[in-house]
Design a protein around this motif. Structure first.
Motif, short mmCIF file in Angstrom:
data_model
loop_
_atom_site.label_atom_id
_atom_site.label_comp_id
_atom_site.label_asym_id
_atom_site.label_seq_id
_atom_site.Cartn_x
_atom_site.Cartn_y
_atom_site.Cartn_z
N VAL A 9 -6.03 9.07 0.74
CA VAL A 9 -4.67 9.60 0.91
C VAL A 9 -4.05 9.08 2.21
O VAL A 9 -4.73 8.54 3.09
CB VAL A 9 -4.68 11.14 0.92
CG1 VAL A 9 -5.15 11.67 -0.43
CG2 VAL A 9 -5.57 11.67 2.04
N ASP A 10 -2.74 9.26 2.33
CA ASP A 10 -2.02 8.78 3.51
C ASP A 10 -2.45 9.52 4.78
O ASP A 10 -2.57 8.91 5.84
CB ASP A 10 -0.51 8.97 3.32
CG ASP A 10 0.05 8.07 2.24
OD1 ASP A 10 -0.74 7.39 1.57
OD2 ASP A 10 1.29 8.07 2.07
N TYR A 11 -2.64 10.82 4.66
CA TYR A 11 -2.92 11.65 5.84
C TYR A 11 -4.09 12.59 5.54
O TYR A 11 -4.11 13.23 4.48
CB TYR A 11 -1.68 12.45 6.23
CG TYR A 11 -0.49 11.57 6.51
CD1 TYR A 11 -0.37 10.89 7.72
CD2 TYR A 11 0.50 11.38 5.54
CE1 TYR A 11 0.71 10.05 7.97
CE2 TYR A 11 1.58 10.53 5.78
CZ TYR A 11 1.68 9.88 7.00
OH TYR A 11 2.74 9.04 7.23
N PRO A 12 -5.03 12.73 6.46
CA PRO A 12 -6.22 13.55 6.20
C PRO A 12 -5.97 15.06 6.24
O PRO A 12 -6.73 15.82 5.65
CB PRO A 12 -7.18 13.15 7.32
CG PRO A 12 -6.30 12.67 8.43
CD PRO A 12 -5.13 12.02 7.75
N HIS A 69 0.14 14.68 -5.33
CA HIS A 69 -1.03 15.28 -5.99
C HIS A 69 -1.79 16.14 -4.98
O HIS A 69 -2.94 15.86 -4.64
CB HIS A 69 -1.93 14.17 -6.54
CG HIS A 69 -1.25 13.31 -7.56
ND1 HIS A 69 -0.99 13.75 -8.84
CD2 HIS A 69 -0.77 12.04 -7.49
CE1 HIS A 69 -0.38 12.79 -9.52
NE2 HIS A 69 -0.22 11.74 -8.73
N TYR A 70 -1.15 17.19 -4.54
CA TYR A 70 -1.76 18.03 -3.51
C TYR A 70 -3.04 18.69 -4.01
O TYR A 70 -4.06 18.72 -3.32
CB TYR A 70 -0.77 19.11 -3.07
CG TYR A 70 0.52 18.58 -2.51
CD1 TYR A 70 0.53 17.75 -1.39
CD2 TYR A 70 1.74 18.89 -3.11
CE1 TYR A 70 1.71 17.27 -0.87
CE2 TYR A 70 2.94 18.41 -2.59
CZ TYR A 70 2.92 17.60 -1.48
OH TYR A 70 4.10 17.11 -0.98
N SER A 71 -3.01 19.26 -5.20
CA SER A 71 -4.18 20.00 -5.69
C SER A 71 -5.32 19.06 -6.07
O SER A 71 -6.48 19.46 -6.04
CB SER A 71 -3.79 20.87 -6.89
OG SER A 71 -3.33 20.08 -7.95
N SER A 116 0.84 -1.20 0.00
CA SER A 116 0.00 0.00 0.00
C SER A 116 0.88 1.24 0.00
O SER A 116 2.01 1.22 0.49
CB SER A 116 -0.90 -0.01 1.24
OG SER A 116 -1.44 1.28 1.47
N ALA A 117 0.32 2.32 -0.55
CA ALA A 117 1.06 3.59 -0.54
C ALA A 117 1.34 4.04 0.89
O ALA A 117 2.27 4.80 1.13
CB ALA A 117 0.27 4.65 -1.28
N LYS A 118 0.52 3.57 1.85
CA LYS A 118 0.69 3.97 3.23
C LYS A 118 1.71 3.10 3.97
O LYS A 118 2.09 3.42 5.10
CB LYS A 118 -0.65 3.91 3.96
CG LYS A 118 -1.71 4.81 3.34
CD LYS A 118 -3.04 4.68 4.06
CE LYS A 118 -4.11 5.54 3.40
NZ LYS A 118 -5.42 5.42 4.08
N ASP A 119 2.12 1.97 3.35
CA ASP A 119 3.08 1.08 4.01
C ASP A 119 4.46 1.72 4.10
O ASP A 119 4.84 2.52 3.24
CB ASP A 119 3.19 -0.24 3.24
CG ASP A 119 1.95 -1.10 3.42
OD1 ASP A 119 1.15 -0.81 4.32
OD2 ASP A 119 1.79 -2.06 2.63
N ASN A 165 6.98 6.45 3.73
CA ASN A 165 5.95 5.65 3.09
C ASN A 165 6.35 5.40 1.63
O ASN A 165 7.10 6.18 1.05
CB ASN A 165 4.61 6.38 3.11
CG ASN A 165 4.16 6.71 4.52
OD1 ASN A 165 4.61 6.08 5.48
ND2 ASN A 165 3.29 7.69 4.65
N THR A 166 5.83 4.34 1.05
CA THR A 166 6.15 4.10 -0.36
C THR A 166 5.63 5.27 -1.22
O THR A 166 6.21 5.57 -2.26
CB THR A 166 5.54 2.78 -0.85
OG1 THR A 166 4.14 2.76 -0.55
CG2 THR A 166 6.19 1.59 -0.18
N SER A 167 4.58 5.94 -0.77
CA SER A 167 4.05 7.07 -1.53
C SER A 167 5.01 8.25 -1.55
O SER A 167 4.89 9.12 -2.42
CB SER A 167 2.71 7.51 -0.94
OG SER A 167 2.88 7.91 0.41
N ASP A 168 5.95 8.31 -0.62
CA ASP A 168 6.91 9.41 -0.61
C ASP A 168 7.82 9.38 -1.85
O ASP A 168 8.45 10.39 -2.17
CB ASP A 168 7.78 9.36 0.65
CG ASP A 168 7.00 9.68 1.91
OD1 ASP A 168 6.12 10.55 1.84
OD2 ASP A 168 7.27 9.05 2.95
#
Length: 260
Positions: free
Chosen positions: A159-162, A127-129, A108-111, A119-122
């Motif tokens: 997303v990883d963080y709200p 995609h902030y916008s 997962s991107a959150k792993d 995180n792997t998503s880092d």
């Protein structure tokens, strides 16, 4: 004193003059500056995990990105015990490959990447916008940089963080600092990006961090009476924008590379 007041006035005036559309544009530019939708991206990553009282571990890896197809591959080259492990994102699915048992498992991107604070998503485009709405902005000085601070709220729970707080430097639209929060407002991680390197003179204004420091604000240990948090230092070098073979973004590639 008078001169300082005049400079402050014009600085505040410039900030106040920004419209909601200007803030949206700045946030969009911040993510596009580190994206590569018209070429592949390849670089060497050195990931140093620092756990207070336990020493440091170093992971060496090669990252391949093809942002236009939302796919990427990470191949771990060191240490020897981890060599051949890999990550693959394809069709919005992330796989982890372990050559020890020659199996792919869902990730997962959150792993966390290799038991670090990253995180792997880092490692993927941000995609902030697209994923967040702006709820507030303010202007601050962050070291030598004049920054706009974006308070961002997630549009959904994918997303990883709200909640994010993002420092974007004016003039070059680069992310200099990021804080990740829970819905309750608890700070979870802090990321610092001290400097960037230019990538490809013909590729416009895109930049890649020289290094990133990620601090886990929930994991720490009291050392000599002071809390020290776990940190991950990611250094990026040997960047190439040359196209790589399509096979790099496939499971057979990780199986082949992991079998060396």
């Amino acid at each position: 004193m008078k001169k300082t007041g005049i400079i402050l006035y014009f600085f505040l005036f410039a900030v106040m003059a920004l419209s909601a559309a200007d803030y949206e544009k700045l946030l969009k530019q911040a993510e596009e500056n580190t994206s590569f939708y018209d070429t592949d991206f390849k670089a060497a990553y050195s990931v140093i995990q620092d756990k207070p009282g336990e020493g440091r571990n170093v992971t060496e890896a090669v990252m391949y990105r093809r942002d236009s197809q939302n796919c990427w591959t990470i191949l771990v080259n060191g240490p020897a015990s981890e060599k051949g492990k890999g990550y693959l994102q394809s069709d919005s699915t992330i796989w982890f490959y372990d050559p020890a048992d020659r199996r792919f498992t869902f990730s997962s991107a959150k792993d966390k990447f290799q038991n670090t604070n990253a995180n792997t998503s880092d490692f993927a485009p941000q995609h902030y916008s697209r994923d967040y709405r702006i709820v507030n902005t303010s202007s601050v000085k962050l070291g030598k940089y004049s920054c706009i601070v974006f308070d961002l709220e997630a549009k959904d729970d994918t997303v990883d963080y709200p909640v994010l707080k993002l420092w974007v430097s004016e003039g070059d639209s680069l992310v200099r600092k990021k804080e990740d929060y829970s819905l309750s407002g608890k700070k979870l991680r802090t990321t610092l990006i001290p400097s960037y390197q230019s990538v490809g003179a013909a590729s416009g204004n895109r930049k890649i961090p020289v290094s990133m420091i990620i601090q886990d604000n929930l994991k720490g240990k009291k050392i000599s009476g002071k809390i020290e948090y776990e940190k991950t230092l990611i250094s990026i070098s040997n960047i190439s924008l040359q196209k790589v073979d399509d096979a790099v973004y496939t499971k057979p590639y990780l199986e082949m590379a992991g079998g060396r």
